[in-house]
Enzyme design. Structure first.
Site, short mmCIF file in Angstrom:
data_model
loop_
_atom_site.label_atom_id
_atom_site.label_comp_id
_atom_site.label_asym_id
_atom_site.label_seq_id
_atom_site.Cartn_x
_atom_site.Cartn_y
_atom_site.Cartn_z
N GLY A 46 13.95 5.43 -10.73
CA GLY A 46 14.20 4.48 -11.59
C GLY A 46 13.24 3.63 -11.62
O GLY A 46 12.43 3.35 -10.63
N GLN A 51 9.06 -4.50 -12.25
CA GLN A 51 8.33 -4.06 -11.19
C GLN A 51 6.97 -3.46 -11.52
O GLN A 51 6.00 -3.43 -10.48
CB GLN A 51 9.17 -2.72 -10.88
CG GLN A 51 10.51 -2.83 -10.23
CD GLN A 51 10.97 -1.63 -9.70
OE1 GLN A 51 11.86 -0.90 -10.38
NE2 GLN A 51 10.95 -1.22 -8.64
N CYS A 89 13.95 1.36 -2.61
CA CYS A 89 13.42 0.81 -3.90
C CYS A 89 11.83 0.59 -3.93
O CYS A 89 11.20 0.37 -2.73
CB CYS A 89 13.84 -0.95 -4.01
SG CYS A 89 13.08 -1.89 -5.55
N LEU A 90 11.20 0.91 -5.02
CA LEU A 90 9.90 1.11 -4.87
C LEU A 90 9.25 -0.33 -4.71
O LEU A 90 7.88 -0.38 -4.10
CB LEU A 90 9.16 1.57 -6.33
CG LEU A 90 9.82 2.77 -6.78
CD1 LEU A 90 9.52 3.08 -8.16
CD2 LEU A 90 9.25 3.74 -5.88
N HIS A 131 21.30 -0.47 -10.26
CA HIS A 131 20.13 -1.02 -9.26
C HIS A 131 19.04 -1.57 -10.14
O HIS A 131 18.52 -2.76 -10.07
CB HIS A 131 19.53 0.13 -8.51
CG HIS A 131 18.12 -0.07 -7.65
ND1 HIS A 131 18.16 0.02 -6.08
CD2 HIS A 131 17.06 -0.44 -8.17
CE1 HIS A 131 16.86 -0.44 -6.03
NE2 HIS A 131 15.98 -0.71 -7.05
N GLU A 132 18.81 -0.65 -11.23
CA GLU A 132 17.74 -1.09 -12.31
C GLU A 132 18.24 -2.49 -13.07
O GLU A 132 17.35 -3.31 -13.28
CB GLU A 132 17.56 0.15 -13.10
CG GLU A 132 17.00 1.29 -12.64
CD GLU A 132 15.74 1.13 -11.49
OE1 GLU A 132 15.09 0.22 -11.56
OE2 GLU A 132 15.79 1.91 -10.66
N HIS A 135 17.59 -5.52 -11.16
CA HIS A 135 16.06 -5.74 -11.21
C HIS A 135 15.78 -6.91 -12.53
O HIS A 135 15.03 -7.76 -12.40
CB HIS A 135 15.15 -4.61 -11.57
CG HIS A 135 14.81 -3.92 -10.18
ND1 HIS A 135 14.10 -4.65 -9.00
CD2 HIS A 135 14.85 -2.72 -9.84
CE1 HIS A 135 13.66 -3.82 -8.25
NE2 HIS A 135 14.14 -2.70 -8.37
NI NI Z 1 14.19 -1.00 -7.32
#
Ligand code: NI
Length: 185
Positions: A46, A51, A89-90, A131-132, A135
């Site tokens: 995701g 991000q 997480c990226l 999660h997204e 963000h």
């Molecule tokens: Ni993330």
């Protein structure tokens, strides 16, 4: 399309609530396409717009073959929780911790034509939606850790010297994000 650079923990945009999308046009379509390309390039499950440095409420996802995007998402969760599965997480590279999440999540929002859409998921997909959406409210999954996991995560984040990575990504920001969302990028 373009692969965009991913903001790393420490970047203020990851801690800023994103703004609703109000303009539906070719720039938004390009943003979604670029987010898919970026997510795929790093094999992510995701990706939320903040991000990649864009403070707008949308995310892309790709979990077990279920793939899509939601603009201006609102989530509602069932009561059942799922046991903490490893989550990463990226924007917090190299780490993974178990996070408690709801088992069932429904996301309502709109598509690129500003038409209403609804997607539901369970287990990993529900986890991804939660999660997204976090963000978009300026939250990272590490905020949801408790006890020893939280301490371990904070130690690891300090030790990783992400500031150096952030400095590098900031220097490439101009080319990669481009001018299509200039005011927000
Ligand atoms: Ni993330």
């Amino acid at each position: 399309m373009a692969i965009l650079s991913i903001r790393i923990i420490g970047d203020p945009i990851l801690r800023t609530a994103a703004e609703p999308v109000t303009e539906f046009g070719p720039e938004l379509a390009k943003l979604v396409a670029d987010m898919f390309e970026t997510m795929d390039a790093v094999d992510g499950a995701g990706l939320a717009a903040p991000q990649i440095g864009v403070g707008l409420r949308l995310f892309t996802y790709n979990v077990n073959g279920q793939r899509g995007y939601v603009i201006n998402p609102q989530i509602s969760n069932g009561d059942e929780t799922q046991q903490g599965a490893g989550e990463g997480c990226l924007s917090v590279p190299g780490l993974g911790f178990a996070v408690r999440r709801f088992m069932h999540t429904t996301v309502t929002g709109v598509d690129l034509e500003n038409q209403a859409i609804t997607v539901s998921g369970e287990d990993m997909l529900a986890r991804c939606f939660q999660h997204e959406t976090d963000h978009l409210d300026g939250h990272l999954y590490t905020d949801r850790l408790e006890g020893e996991d939280r301490k371990a995560a904070l130690r690891a984040i300090r030790a990783a010297q992400y500031q150096k990575i952030t400095a590098r990504t900031a220097s490439t920001r101009a080319q990669s994000v481009g001018s299509s969302f200039g005011g927000l990028a």
